[in-house]
Structures are given as structure tokens and as C-alpha cells.
Enzyme design. Structure first.
Site, short mmCIF file in Angstrom:
data_model
loop_
_atom_site.label_atom_id
_atom_site.label_comp_id
_atom_site.label_asym_id
_atom_site.label_seq_id
_atom_site.Cartn_x
_atom_site.Cartn_y
_atom_site.Cartn_z
CG HIS A 1 -0.32 0.05 2.53
ND1 HIS A 1 0.53 -0.92 3.01
CD2 HIS A 1 -0.41 0.99 3.53
CE1 HIS A 1 0.92 -0.60 4.23
NE2 HIS A 1 0.38 0.56 4.55
CG ASP A 60 0.53 -1.48 7.56
OD1 ASP A 60 1.45 -2.14 8.05
OD2 ASP A 60 0.53 -0.23 7.51
CG HIS A 105 4.64 -2.84 10.43
ND1 HIS A 105 3.62 -2.34 11.20
CD2 HIS A 105 4.76 -2.00 9.38
CE1 HIS A 105 3.13 -1.24 10.64
NE2 HIS A 105 3.82 -1.01 9.53
CG ASP A 152 4.95 2.82 7.44
OD1 ASP A 152 4.02 3.37 6.82
OD2 ASP A 152 4.76 1.91 8.26
CG HIS A 153 4.24 -0.11 4.33
ND1 HIS A 153 4.40 -1.44 4.67
CD2 HIS A 153 3.73 0.50 5.44
CE1 HIS A 153 3.99 -1.63 5.92
NE2 HIS A 153 3.57 -0.47 6.40
CG HIS A 213 -4.29 -0.57 6.82
ND1 HIS A 213 -4.19 -0.61 8.20
CD2 HIS A 213 -3.37 0.35 6.41
CE1 HIS A 213 -3.25 0.24 8.59
NE2 HIS A 213 -2.75 0.84 7.53
#
Length: 303
Positions: free
Chosen positions: A61, A206, A264, A65-66, A139
Site C-alpha cells: 500500500h 498492515d 513492523h 513507511d511502506h 486497513h
């Protein structure tokens, strides 16, 4: 070589010891970079991994942070004159975000990036590595998890080959043709081999618990899964769309996972590796890895 190179293990906020996300799966000749967060390029340097090792990007996604490491990885690949194509998978609803990341700044663009957005559950890619699948997760934005499945095959049994007098180049011929003549007999590959289950790798980030989590984890040899919270904060996990270590471990136990890799982690927990391991170990009896930055984790050997 089949191993996971852990480049970062933090969640939204990095810490002194944990970089933002980044996970390179080295699977034979395939290098799949999952969720490169900010700082991934530098983490690859520290891990001794060149950008030429990456030929596939998989973004779950578009939370920063990804994905904020995408510009650095692509620009470094151009600088290094990486000659092979890089295929990028990401949620189709985030096309505009990928376009911004792909061209985030001025650079001499030489790398060939082919975009293959993911719009629904199902097969994403097929190759020598096997089948790459995606499943929607739950999410606050569109998220897809990924699963790499090697086709089932067969393994030659040396004792059976010897029994039929098959050796040397004849083994390769049998493998290619499916049968071979030995004297006045025709020997089929099934007579000198046994079924070999293909290996499976799953990547889940997530998400709350949902059907997609279980579909991805089913029978995985290695499950890399977020464990943002500990069970004491399960209400926060539910509110913000995440999992606890206990929930991740329960998924692994229910799905017959062999190795559970937790990652994570929320910055709220200091020196919490032992707590994660204890919490997961209370419900999962398989191998548990509490991921650390720059760790290399081999995919479990075949049974």
C-alpha cells in the site's frame, strides 16, 4: 539461494535501531523487494545487497513507511546501470502515488520499470519462480498482501534410480522426457521419484484479521507478517487496522505455517523482542523469528 534479507522493521516511526520497512526475498534468480520504506537504499548498502539483485517490486500500500524508499531504489538502479527490467506491483488505486514516487526528482533515468498494478485477488505473475498471488487485506486504505507459490514437483530417489540402472546423463534425459528406455523396459519418472511439495512464502502487512490474511498464510513455509502491537493493546490494533503478535501467531498456527517472521513493530515498545517471542510462542509451536534490521533468514529447507 532462498532467503529473506530484512532491511527495516519499524512501523510508522523509525527508531535508533529500526529503519522503516524493507524486505528483499532472494528466491533463486528472482529478487523481490517488498515495501521499501524511507532509507531502504542505505539499508541495502549496509546489508551488502546491490540494486541489481532486485527485479520485482511489491508494494502492499501507499503509506509512507511502506513506499518512500521507491525513489531511491529506482534512481540507484539507474545510476548502477541495472540492465534488466524491474516489474512493479502495487494497488491499482494508487497509480498516481506510484507515478509521483517513480519520478520524484530529477535524475538520469535509464532503468526499465514495467508497472503491473493489482486490482483484485488472484495471480499477479507467473515465472520460473512459480506463481505470485495477491489478496486484499483490511486497513485504512487499499492493501494487498502477496504470496509466492512454487509448483509441486517430484524428487528423484537415488535408491530407485540405482535399482533401474539409471545414472549420469540418463537422469537428465528422464527428467526432460518423462520416461526413458533401459534395455527392453521403459521407465517412467514416477517409478524413480516421489512427490515434492513446492515451497510457499507469504507477506502480510498492515491489516486487521480478515479472510485475506488466512488465504495468504495457508501452508506457508515462511510467513512474514506485521505484529505492530502486543496483545495488551489489541484495541489499538483493531482501531488502526493492525495485528498483535498473538493474532499473527494464531494465524500461523491455524494455517500450518512452518516459520513465523514477526516485524513492523510500534515504537511504543522498547526492547520488546522477548515479549513478542513469548506472546507468539504461547500459541504457535513452530519456528519464530522476531525480525531485526539487516538480519538474513533462510527459507526453511524442504521437509
Amino acid at each position: 539461494m532462498r532467503e529473506l534479507v530484512v532491511l527495516g522493521t519499524a512501523s510508522q516511526v523509525p527508531t535508533r535501531y529500526r529503519n522503516h520497512n524493507g524486505y528483499l526475498l532472494r528466491w533463486d534468480d528472482e529478487g523481490v523487494l517488498f515495501d521499501p520504506g524511507e532509507g531502504t537504499q542505505r539499508q541495502m548498502v549496509l546489508a551488502g545487497v546491490a540494486t541489481s539483485a532486485v527485479n520485482r517490486l511489491c508494494l502492499t500500500h501507499f503509506h509512507g513507511d511502506h513506499c518512500l524508499g521507491v525513489p531511491g531504489v529506482i534512481q540507484r538502479a539507474s545510476l548502477d546501470r541495472v540492465g534488466h527490467r524491474m516489474v512493479a506491483h502495487f494497488p491499482a488505486s494508487g497509480r498516481e502515488y506510484f507515478a509521483r514516487l517513480r519520478h520524484a526528482s530529477v535524475f538520469y533515468d535509464t532503468v526499465d520499470v514495467r508497472e503491473e498494478p493489482v486490482a483484485a485477488d488472484g495471480t499477479v505473475a507467473v515465472g520460473a519462480f512459480g506463481v505470485l498471488e495477491a489478496r486484499a487485506l483490511d486497513h485504512s486504505t487499499d492493501v494487498f498482501g502477496y504470496r509466492l507459490v512454487e509448483p509441486d514437483g517430484r524428487r528423484f530417489v537415488p535408491e530407485l534410480l540405482s535399482r533401474f540402472g539409471i545414472g549420469g546423463a540418463a537422469v537428465g534425459e528422464l527428467d526432460r522426457a518423462g520416461s526413458i528406455r533401459v534395455g527392453d523396459r521403459v521407465i517412467g519418472v514416477e517409478q524413480v521419484s516421489e512427490p515434492r511439495r513446492g515451497q510457499r512464502f507469504a507477506f502480510v502487512m498492515d491489516t486487521r484479521l480478515c479472510d485475506g490474511v488466512y488465504a495468504l498464510a495457508d501452508g506457508a513455509d515462511m510467513l512474514v507478517i506485521e505484529a505492530t502491537f502486543l496483545a495488551e493493546d489489541e484495541d489499538l490494533a483493531q482501531r488502526y487496522g493492525h495485528l498483535t503478535a498473538r493474532q499473527a501467531a494464531r494465524v500461523a498456527a491455524d494455517c500450518g505455517v512452518r516459520m513465523l517472521v514477526l516485524t513492523h513493530f510500534s515504537q511504543r515498545y522498547v526492547d520488546a523482542a522477548a515479549h513478542y517471542a513469548d506472546e507468539a510462542g504461547a500459541v504457535f509451536s513452530g519456528e519464530i523469528v522476531v525480525a531485526e534490521d539487516l538480519m538474513r533468514v533462510p527459507v526453511p529447507a524442504r521437509r
